[in-house]
Design an enzyme around this catalytic site. Sequence first.
Site, PDB file in Angstrom:
ATOM      1  N   LEU A   1      -3.636   1.278  -2.034  1.00 18.14           N
ATOM      2  CA  LEU A   1      -2.286   1.078  -1.681  1.00 18.14           C
ATOM      3  C   LEU A   1      -2.149   0.373  -0.417  1.00 18.14           C
ATOM      4  CD1 LEU A   1      -0.684   4.659  -1.919  1.00 18.14           C
ATOM      5  CD2 LEU A   1      -0.177   2.537  -3.477  1.00 18.14           C
ATOM      6  N   ASP A   2      -1.045  -0.600   0.251  1.00 11.24           N
ATOM      7  CA  ASP A   2      -1.131  -1.103   1.379  1.00 11.24           C
ATOM      8  C   ASP A   2      -1.258  -0.075   2.470  1.00 11.24           C
ATOM      9  OD1 ASP A   2      -0.797  -3.499   0.197  1.00 11.24           O
ATOM     10  OD2 ASP A   2       1.568  -3.390   0.701  1.00 11.24           O
ATOM     11  N   LYS A   3      -1.923  -0.334   3.768  1.00 11.59           N
ATOM     12  CA  LYS A   3      -1.813   0.612   4.733  1.00 11.59           C
ATOM     13  C   LYS A   3      -0.579   1.337   5.189  1.00 11.59           C
ATOM     14  CE  LYS A   3      -3.066   0.447   9.788  1.00 11.59           C
ATOM     15  NZ  LYS A   3      -3.478  -0.306  11.040  1.00 11.59           N
TER      16      LYS A   3
ATOM     17  N   ARG B   1       6.999  -5.714  -2.164  1.00 12.12           N
ATOM     18  CA  ARG B   1       7.663  -6.028  -0.915  1.00 12.12           C
ATOM     19  C   ARG B   1       7.977  -7.486  -1.146  1.00 12.12           C
ATOM     20  NH1 ARG B   1       2.556  -4.641   3.060  1.00 12.12           N
ATOM     21  NH2 ARG B   1       4.131  -5.322   4.504  1.00 12.12           N
TER      22      ARG B   1
END
EC number: 5.4.99.-
Length: 325
Positions: A152-154, A254
Amino acid sequence: MYKRRAMNTEAPKSKVQLVTIDEDNVGQRIDNFLLTKLKGVPKSMIYRIVRKGEVRVNKKRIKPEYKLQDGDIVRVPPVRMADKEERPGPSAKLSKVSQLEDRILFEDKHLIVLNKPAGLAVHGGSGVDFGIIEAMRSLRPTQKFLELAHRLDKDTSGVLLIAKKRSALRHLHDQLRFKKMQKDYQALVKGTWQARDKAIKAPLLKLTLKSGERIVRVNQEGKECETRFKIIQRYQGSTLVQASPVTGRTHQIRVHCQYTGHPIACDEKYSEQKYDDSIRALGLNRLFLHAAQLRFTHPGTEEVMIVKAPLDPVLIKTLDKLVKV
């Protein structure tokens, strides 16, 4: 005449290792096996020693994509100890680490399901001292194997799978590869999402700007991508949507949201300043993207599991302050 002996300033090397592969490593690529075996060694060095034939399987040269078989004997060559030196893991008493214990949604001998907090990377590196996986290893010091099943993205929160066995990791990777795992995210986006936009198919290409920043853009030369969307709730100036990626590209949700003209709230890379300012005024201080639900087959029992991660309080409070329409 006395001749001074030159000091050897080179870092000592490790010894040759002969590793017999068991069922826990069957099917793993040799390059990935070596990355695990020689923790801290750069990928470039791994590929170099394989290409030069220093790594052997059953006394034969192999390619980086070779998949290990039960009973294979792998020759792991000496590597300079300085190159494989690992940073010490974070203390289990550190608040960011200890708090993860309360975010475990499910755990057994095969895996851990975590509700990942926003703001913590999944792994250390590139200026990050430690990430989720290093923190979990500190919390489970006796666990011999612990690896991320996906990422998962930060700045994204929500359901994250961590495998406790090599066999479990392979099982979960197969589900991802064959699109048998369903991920459902919740995102607050700008404007009124159109009901007709149920599936966004737009190829994505990774780019590096002159500044060194890495971004993703919709580009016909990029990799094929698809995200499916559902409207959860409309608000004045915003829409809460469910986003379910069919493919798993970097920043996919996103960028697809940005592409439709509905960037995600407080997305530092892809959102719009004016919209973000209005949402921050409500108290939101993070990206509004949350991996809310994951549907997958348990690698040990073959039971279909649906795991849900509750929204963080700051996300709930933001929604409560918006006006429904």
